[in-house]
Design a protein around this motif. Structure first.
Motif, mmCIF file in Angstrom:
data_model
loop_
_atom_site.group_PDB
_atom_site.id
_atom_site.type_symbol
_atom_site.label_atom_id
_atom_site.label_comp_id
_atom_site.label_asym_id
_atom_site.label_seq_id
_atom_site.Cartn_x
_atom_site.Cartn_y
_atom_site.Cartn_z
ATOM 1 N N ILE A 102 0.864 -1.335 0.111
ATOM 2 C CA ILE A 102 -0.003 0.177 0.200
ATOM 3 C C ILE A 102 0.880 1.343 0.140
ATOM 4 C CG2 ILE A 102 -1.575 1.160 1.417
ATOM 5 C CD1 ILE A 102 -2.591 -1.403 0.261
ATOM 6 N N ARG A 103 1.973 1.197 0.898
ATOM 7 C CA ARG A 103 2.809 2.044 0.800
ATOM 8 C C ARG A 103 4.445 1.737 0.880
ATOM 9 N NH1 ARG A 103 0.697 4.418 5.126
ATOM 10 N NH2 ARG A 103 2.324 3.725 6.737
ATOM 11 N N GLU A 104 5.205 2.274 0.181
ATOM 12 C CA GLU A 104 6.719 1.581 -0.097
ATOM 13 C C GLU A 104 7.263 2.341 1.251
ATOM 14 O OE1 GLU A 104 8.006 -0.379 -2.049
ATOM 15 O OE2 GLU A 104 6.291 -0.718 -3.479
ATOM 16 N N PRO A 105 8.365 1.604 1.743
ATOM 17 C CA PRO A 105 9.138 2.081 2.756
ATOM 18 C C PRO A 105 9.773 3.432 2.537
ATOM 19 C CG PRO A 105 9.977 -0.196 2.016
ATOM 20 C CD PRO A 105 9.133 0.323 1.054
ATOM 21 N N ALA A 106 9.319 4.361 3.466
ATOM 22 C CA ALA A 106 9.724 5.972 3.617
ATOM 23 C C ALA A 106 10.037 6.238 4.844
ATOM 24 C CB ALA A 106 8.560 6.445 2.770
ATOM 25 N N SER A 107 10.452 7.347 5.057
ATOM 26 C CA SER A 107 10.640 8.139 6.151
ATOM 27 C C SER A 107 9.358 9.143 6.265
ATOM 28 C CB SER A 107 11.859 8.982 6.449
ATOM 29 O OG SER A 107 12.927 7.977 6.328
ATOM 30 N N THR A 108 9.033 9.344 7.633
ATOM 31 C CA THR A 108 7.865 9.926 7.859
ATOM 32 C C THR A 108 8.081 11.410 8.789
ATOM 33 O OG1 THR A 108 7.518 9.200 10.178
ATOM 34 C CG2 THR A 108 6.216 7.781 8.369
ATOM 35 N N ASP A 109 7.069 12.313 8.749
ATOM 36 C CA ASP A 109 7.746 13.496 9.452
ATOM 37 C C ASP A 109 7.893 13.479 10.935
ATOM 38 O OD1 ASP A 109 5.062 13.051 9.585
ATOM 39 O OD2 ASP A 109 4.475 15.332 9.020
ATOM 40 N N TYR A 110 7.362 12.254 11.378
ATOM 41 C CA TYR A 110 7.351 12.020 12.978
ATOM 42 C C TYR A 110 8.448 11.155 13.495
ATOM 43 C CZ TYR A 110 4.309 8.300 11.294
ATOM 44 O OH TYR A 110 3.596 7.352 10.637
ATOM 45 N N GLY A 111 9.377 10.841 12.213
ATOM 46 C CA GLY A 111 10.580 9.986 12.547
ATOM 47 C C GLY A 111 10.671 8.615 12.410
ATOM 48 N N SER A 112 9.687 8.140 11.759
ATOM 49 C CA SER A 112 9.690 6.593 11.400
ATOM 50 C C SER A 112 10.136 6.464 10.178
ATOM 51 C CB SER A 112 7.891 6.132 11.688
ATOM 52 O OG SER A 112 8.047 4.840 11.567
ATOM 53 N N PHE A 113 10.533 5.145 9.808
ATOM 54 C CA PHE A 113 10.856 4.490 8.627
ATOM 55 C C PHE A 113 9.719 3.426 8.594
ATOM 56 C CE2 PHE A 113 13.074 1.739 5.934
ATOM 57 C CZ PHE A 113 13.281 2.466 4.730
ATOM 58 N N GLU A 114 8.740 3.395 7.692
ATOM 59 C CA GLU A 114 7.833 2.458 7.595
ATOM 60 C C GLU A 114 7.230 1.966 6.176
ATOM 61 O OE1 GLU A 114 5.642 4.533 10.410
ATOM 62 O OE2 GLU A 114 4.171 5.151 9.006
ATOM 63 N N PHE A 115 6.652 1.088 6.136
ATOM 64 C CA PHE A 115 5.712 0.747 4.731
ATOM 65 C C PHE A 115 4.367 0.046 5.283
ATOM 66 C CE2 PHE A 115 7.137 -3.534 5.570
ATOM 67 C CZ PHE A 115 6.457 -4.443 5.159
ATOM 68 N N ALA A 116 3.406 -0.089 4.274
ATOM 69 C CA ALA A 116 2.291 -0.510 4.535
ATOM 70 C C ALA A 116 1.563 -1.773 3.545
ATOM 71 C CB ALA A 116 1.045 0.436 4.981
ATOM 72 N N CYS A 117 1.117 -2.656 3.944
ATOM 73 C CA CYS A 117 0.763 -3.668 2.935
ATOM 74 C C CYS A 117 -0.717 -4.303 3.484
ATOM 75 C CB CYS A 117 1.840 -4.861 2.891
ATOM 76 S SG CYS A 117 2.189 -5.647 4.208
ATOM 77 N N ARG A 118 -0.944 -5.058 2.660
ATOM 78 C CA ARG A 118 -2.178 -6.127 3.013
ATOM 79 C C ARG A 118 -1.873 -7.588 3.190
ATOM 80 N NH1 ARG A 118 -7.251 -3.529 2.481
ATOM 81 N NH2 ARG A 118 -7.429 -1.629 1.382
ATOM 82 N N ASP A 119 -2.155 -8.475 3.960
ATOM 83 C CA ASP A 119 -1.861 -9.522 3.962
ATOM 84 C C ASP A 119 -2.928 -10.294 3.050
ATOM 85 O OD1 ASP A 119 -4.545 -10.348 5.530
ATOM 86 O OD2 ASP A 119 -3.534 -10.103 7.427
ATOM 87 N N PRO A 120 -2.934 -11.844 2.999
ATOM 88 C CA PRO A 120 -3.920 -12.377 1.755
ATOM 89 C C PRO A 120 -5.036 -12.162 2.267
ATOM 90 C CG PRO A 120 -1.928 -13.906 2.511
ATOM 91 C CD PRO A 120 -2.022 -12.554 3.495
ATOM 92 N N GLU A 121 -5.721 -11.909 3.433
ATOM 93 C CA GLU A 121 -7.083 -11.960 3.693
ATOM 94 C C GLU A 121 -7.825 -10.487 3.897
ATOM 95 O OE1 GLU A 121 -9.387 -14.049 5.808
ATOM 96 O OE2 GLU A 121 -8.228 -15.784 5.713
ATOM 97 N N GLY A 122 -6.907 -9.560 3.400
ATOM 98 C CA GLY A 122 -7.072 -8.114 3.060
ATOM 99 C C GLY A 122 -6.795 -7.331 4.213
ATOM 100 N N ASN A 123 -6.348 -7.827 5.296
ATOM 101 C CA ASN A 123 -6.164 -6.812 6.618
ATOM 102 C C ASN A 123 -4.806 -5.992 6.188
ATOM 103 O OD1 ASN A 123 -7.951 -8.172 8.546
ATOM 104 N ND2 ASN A 123 -6.670 -9.934 8.000
ATOM 105 N N LEU A 124 -4.894 -4.632 6.830
ATOM 106 C CA LEU A 124 -3.983 -3.960 6.771
ATOM 107 C C LEU A 124 -2.853 -3.751 7.603
ATOM 108 C CD1 LEU A 124 -6.131 -0.669 5.770
ATOM 109 C CD2 LEU A 124 -4.588 -1.738 4.432
ATOM 110 N N TRP A 125 -1.506 -3.662 7.260
ATOM 111 C CA TRP A 125 -0.487 -3.766 8.314
ATOM 112 C C TRP A 125 0.606 -2.715 7.839
ATOM 113 C CZ3 TRP A 125 -0.162 -7.298 11.930
ATOM 114 C CH2 TRP A 125 -0.878 -8.226 12.095
ATOM 115 N N SER A 126 0.943 -2.096 8.777
ATOM 116 C CA SER A 126 2.094 -1.106 8.837
ATOM 117 C C SER A 126 3.163 -1.454 9.734
ATOM 118 C CB SER A 126 1.505 0.279 9.108
ATOM 119 O OG SER A 126 2.502 1.191 9.014
#
Length: 140
Positions: A102-126
């Motif tokens: 859903i979102r490629e790995p990137a730095s955020t303005d609050y100091g995190s490095f993160e990405f987001a995806c869906r599992d095979p059931e459609g649940n969202l994970w960051s």
């Protein structure tokens, strides 16, 4: 039941899955959860505890367990943020496993490095490095 290995009180998000056993394998093999306990027979999972190595975890079970299921959650409606120091490795495993990114790995303005995806059931994970703000204080 508690003993000297029981973790201190914490929040344990829960979810239901159409194919709980397949989702458990994905969450363990791809995201890195640890399978701590699984109860149920055949394809049905009555209760599963997956521990997150840095702390906490999730609980899940099969959807449609009958009329006595008072915790009936629809599969694919869950979302969670998991703290990790190894964002890139989890992202690479998720891509190899065919997870929808859903979102490629990137730095955020609050100091995190993160990405987001869906599992095979459609649940969202960051997955990210942000551990939250200290208690009793306000953000800088």
């Amino acid at each position: 039941m508690t003993d000297d290995r029981t973790p201190p009180p914490q929040v344990w998000p829960t979810l239901r899955a159409a194919d709980a056993r397949a989702l458990i394998r994905f969450l363990v093999d791809v995201f890195g959860f640890e399978e701590t306990a699984v109860y149920g027979e055949g394809d049905r999972v009555d209760h599963c505890q997956l521990s997150w190595p840095p702390g906490g975890g999730i609980m899940l079970g099969s959807a449609g367990r009958g009329d006595d299921d008072r915790w009936a959650l629809r599969p694919g409606t869950f979302g969670a943020y998991a703290v990790t120091d190894d964002v890139k490795a989890i992202h690479e495993r998720a891509v190899r496993a065919g997870a929808e990114i859903i979102r490629e790995p990137a730095s955020t303005d609050y100091g995190s490095f993160e990405f987001a995806c869906r599992d095979p059931e459609g649940n969202l994970w960051s997955f990210g490095t942000y551990r939250g703000e200290p208690r009793g204080g306000s953000a800088p």
